[in-house]
Design a protein around this motif. Structure first.
Motif, PDB file in Angstrom:
ATOM      1  N   GLN A  49      56.265  75.155  73.074  1.00  0.00           N
ATOM      2  CA  GLN A  49      56.742  74.185  74.067  1.00  0.00           C
ATOM      3  C   GLN A  49      58.263  74.123  74.157  1.00  0.00           C
ATOM      4  OE1 GLN A  49      56.301  69.870  72.854  1.00  0.00           O
ATOM      5  NE2 GLN A  49      55.180  70.844  71.171  1.00  0.00           N
ATOM      6  N   TYR A  50      58.960  74.668  73.168  1.00  0.00           N
ATOM      7  CA  TYR A  50      60.419  74.537  73.131  1.00  0.00           C
ATOM      8  C   TYR A  50      61.161  75.690  73.779  1.00  0.00           C
ATOM      9  CZ  TYR A  50      59.003  70.871  70.034  1.00  0.00           C
ATOM     10  OH  TYR A  50      58.386  69.756  69.537  1.00  0.00           O
ATOM     11  N   GLY A  51      60.469  76.805  74.026  1.00  0.00           N
ATOM     12  CA  GLY A  51      61.140  77.927  74.670  1.00  0.00           C
ATOM     13  C   GLY A  51      60.534  79.260  74.279  1.00  0.00           C
ATOM     14  N   LYS A  52      61.174  80.323  74.744  1.00  0.00           N
ATOM     15  CA  LYS A  52      60.683  81.684  74.486  1.00  0.00           C
ATOM     16  C   LYS A  52      60.913  82.048  73.022  1.00  0.00           C
ATOM     17  CE  LYS A  52      61.096  86.392  76.357  1.00  0.00           C
ATOM     18  NZ  LYS A  52      60.902  87.045  75.082  1.00  0.00           N
ATOM     19  N   ILE A  53      59.846  82.445  72.374  1.00  0.00           N
ATOM     20  CA  ILE A  53      59.891  82.811  70.953  1.00  0.00           C
ATOM     21  C   ILE A  53      60.006  84.326  70.830  1.00  0.00           C
ATOM     22  CG2 ILE A  53      58.567  82.853  68.806  1.00  0.00           C
ATOM     23  CD1 ILE A  53      57.299  80.187  69.752  1.00  0.00           C
ATOM     24  N   SER A  54      60.969  84.776  70.029  1.00  0.00           N
ATOM     25  CA  SER A  54      61.161  86.209  69.806  1.00  0.00           C
ATOM     26  C   SER A  54      60.331  86.710  68.628  1.00  0.00           C
ATOM     27  CB  SER A  54      62.633  86.522  69.521  1.00  0.00           C
ATOM     28  OG  SER A  54      63.448  86.028  70.545  1.00  0.00           O
ATOM     29  N   LYS A  55      60.222  85.870  67.582  1.00  0.00           N
ATOM     30  CA  LYS A  55      59.569  86.343  66.352  1.00  0.00           C
ATOM     31  C   LYS A  55      59.110  85.153  65.523  1.00  0.00           C
ATOM     32  CE  LYS A  55      60.761  89.088  62.256  1.00  0.00           C
ATOM     33  NZ  LYS A  55      61.838  89.817  61.598  1.00  0.00           N
ATOM     34  N   ILE A  56      57.997  85.327  64.814  1.00  0.00           N
ATOM     35  CA  ILE A  56      57.504  84.309  63.880  1.00  0.00           C
ATOM     36  C   ILE A  56      57.139  84.992  62.567  1.00  0.00           C
ATOM     37  CG2 ILE A  56      55.659  82.661  63.360  1.00  0.00           C
ATOM     38  CD1 ILE A  56      55.461  82.016  66.286  1.00  0.00           C
ATOM     39  N   VAL A  57      57.621  84.427  61.467  1.00  0.00           N
ATOM     40  CA  VAL A  57      57.238  84.891  60.128  1.00  0.00           C
ATOM     41  C   VAL A  57      56.662  83.676  59.394  1.00  0.00           C
ATOM     42  CG1 VAL A  57      58.047  85.858  57.945  1.00  0.00           C
ATOM     43  CG2 VAL A  57      59.047  86.651  60.100  1.00  0.00           C
ATOM     44  N   ILE A  58      55.480  83.832  58.819  1.00  0.00           N
ATOM     45  CA  ILE A  58      54.783  82.716  58.169  1.00  0.00           C
ATOM     46  C   ILE A  58      54.606  82.998  56.689  1.00  0.00           C
ATOM     47  CG2 ILE A  58      52.647  81.368  58.122  1.00  0.00           C
ATOM     48  CD1 ILE A  58      52.279  82.229  61.090  1.00  0.00           C
ATOM     49  N   ASN A  59      54.811  81.961  55.873  1.00  0.00           N
ATOM     50  CA  ASN A  59      54.550  82.028  54.438  1.00  0.00           C
ATOM     51  C   ASN A  59      53.453  81.012  54.131  1.00  0.00           C
ATOM     52  OD1 ASN A  59      54.481  81.916  51.688  1.00  0.00           O
ATOM     53  ND2 ASN A  59      56.639  81.421  51.402  1.00  0.00           N
ATOM     54  N   ARG A  60      52.291  81.508  53.705  1.00  0.00           N
ATOM     55  CA  ARG A  60      51.152  80.627  53.410  1.00  0.00           C
ATOM     56  C   ARG A  60      50.971  80.403  51.917  1.00  0.00           C
ATOM     57  NH1 ARG A  60      49.703  84.328  56.907  1.00  0.00           N
ATOM     58  NH2 ARG A  60      49.235  83.762  59.034  1.00  0.00           N
ATOM     59  N   ASN A  61      51.979  80.655  51.113  1.00  0.00           N
ATOM     60  CA  ASN A  61      51.822  80.633  49.658  1.00  0.00           C
ATOM     61  C   ASN A  61      51.998  79.268  48.999  1.00  0.00           C
ATOM     62  OD1 ASN A  61      51.279  83.332  49.711  1.00  0.00           O
ATOM     63  ND2 ASN A  61      53.370  83.956  49.299  1.00  0.00           N
ATOM     64  N   HIS A  62      52.121  78.195  49.770  1.00  0.00           N
ATOM     65  CA  HIS A  62      52.266  76.867  49.180  1.00  0.00           C
ATOM     66  C   HIS A  62      50.869  76.296  48.960  1.00  0.00           C
ATOM     67  CE1 HIS A  62      56.431  77.323  50.359  1.00  0.00           C
ATOM     68  NE2 HIS A  62      56.040  77.534  51.602  1.00  0.00           N
ATOM     69  N   PRO A  68      43.659  71.331  47.798  1.00  0.00           N
ATOM     70  CA  PRO A  68      43.678  71.791  49.191  1.00  0.00           C
ATOM     71  C   PRO A  68      44.270  70.771  50.163  1.00  0.00           C
ATOM     72  CG  PRO A  68      41.424  71.440  48.425  1.00  0.00           C
ATOM     73  CD  PRO A  68      42.330  71.283  47.239  1.00  0.00           C
ATOM     74  N   ARG A  69      44.245  69.490  49.795  1.00  0.00           N
ATOM     75  CA  ARG A  69      44.816  68.460  50.678  1.00  0.00           C
ATOM     76  C   ARG A  69      46.338  68.540  50.692  1.00  0.00           C
ATOM     77  NH1 ARG A  69      42.082  63.673  47.638  1.00  0.00           N
ATOM     78  NH2 ARG A  69      42.971  65.030  46.082  1.00  0.00           N
ATOM     79  N   ARG A  70      46.927  69.164  49.666  1.00  0.00           N
ATOM     80  CA  ARG A  70      48.391  69.268  49.591  1.00  0.00           C
ATOM     81  C   ARG A  70      48.900  70.647  49.968  1.00  0.00           C
ATOM     82  NH1 ARG A  70      51.227  66.058  44.983  1.00  0.00           N
ATOM     83  NH2 ARG A  70      52.813  67.025  46.243  1.00  0.00           N
ATOM     84  N   ALA A  71      47.999  71.580  50.224  1.00  0.00           N
ATOM     85  CA  ALA A  71      48.405  72.940  50.600  1.00  0.00           C
ATOM     86  C   ALA A  71      49.169  72.896  51.917  1.00  0.00           C
ATOM     87  CB  ALA A  71      47.177  73.837  50.732  1.00  0.00           C
ATOM     88  N   SER A  72      50.174  73.743  52.024  1.00  0.00           N
ATOM     89  CA  SER A  72      50.959  73.798  53.252  1.00  0.00           C
ATOM     90  C   SER A  72      51.504  75.207  53.442  1.00  0.00           C
ATOM     91  CB  SER A  72      52.100  72.785  53.214  1.00  0.00           C
ATOM     92  OG  SER A  72      53.058  73.154  52.247  1.00  0.00           O
ATOM     93  N   ALA A  73      52.119  75.407  54.590  1.00  0.00           N
ATOM     94  CA  ALA A  73      52.727  76.697  54.909  1.00  0.00           C
ATOM     95  C   ALA A  73      54.135  76.445  55.443  1.00  0.00           C
ATOM     96  CB  ALA A  73      51.887  77.425  55.955  1.00  0.00           C
ATOM     97  N   SER A  74      54.929  77.497  55.465  1.00  0.00           N
ATOM     98  CA  SER A  74      56.259  77.406  56.072  1.00  0.00           C
ATOM     99  C   SER A  74      56.384  78.551  57.072  1.00  0.00           C
ATOM    100  CB  SER A  74      57.354  77.496  55.009  1.00  0.00           C
ATOM    101  OG  SER A  74      57.296  78.744  54.341  1.00  0.00           O
TER     102      SER A  74
END
Length: 119
Positions: A49-62, A68-74
């Motif tokens: 919604q904020y604009g054109k995205i060039s790239k996304i990198v995700i870290n799911r290691n949290h 599982p209720r506290r698991a998160s990603a960055s």
């Protein structure tokens, strides 16, 4: 020397441990694992919604220390326009998604090793 500008070091090796603020990069932490896919984050309900995205990198290691209720990603989301990056940070920082407090800020990167070695 202008205000707010540091003189570059004479020895580029001093740059090895420095980080550069990237004005087109959002670093977001505390994302629910349920939305931590590139396809989801590109959608208009999320970063799209904020604009054109060039790239996304995700870290799911949290993993929330096994809870599982506290698991998160960055994620690192690179926008085509720096104005879109600021709009995203202002809207997203402190926002709650699925009961999780998301924090957002400008992303940083290190200097390229080839630049430091003057290659």
């Amino acid at each position: 020397i202008g205000r707010g500008h540091l003189e570059p070091p004479k020895d580029r090796n001093q740059l090895a441990n420095m980080r550069v603020i990237r004005r087109n990069l959002v670093y977001a932490v505390g994302l629910p694992p349920s939305v931590a896919t590139e396809e989801q984050l590109r959608r208009p309900e999320y970063f799209g919604q904020y604009g054109k995205i060039s790239k996304i990198v995700i870290n799911r290691n949290h993993n929330g220390n096994g809870d599982p209720r506290r698991a998160s990603a960055s994620s690192y989301v690179t926008f085509a326009q720096k104005e879109d990056t600021l709009a995203c940070i202002l809207a997203l920082d402190g926002f709650y998604v699925d009961g999780r407090n998301v924090r957002a800020s400008y992303g940083t990167s290190k200097y390229c090793s080839a630049f430091i070695k003057n290659v």
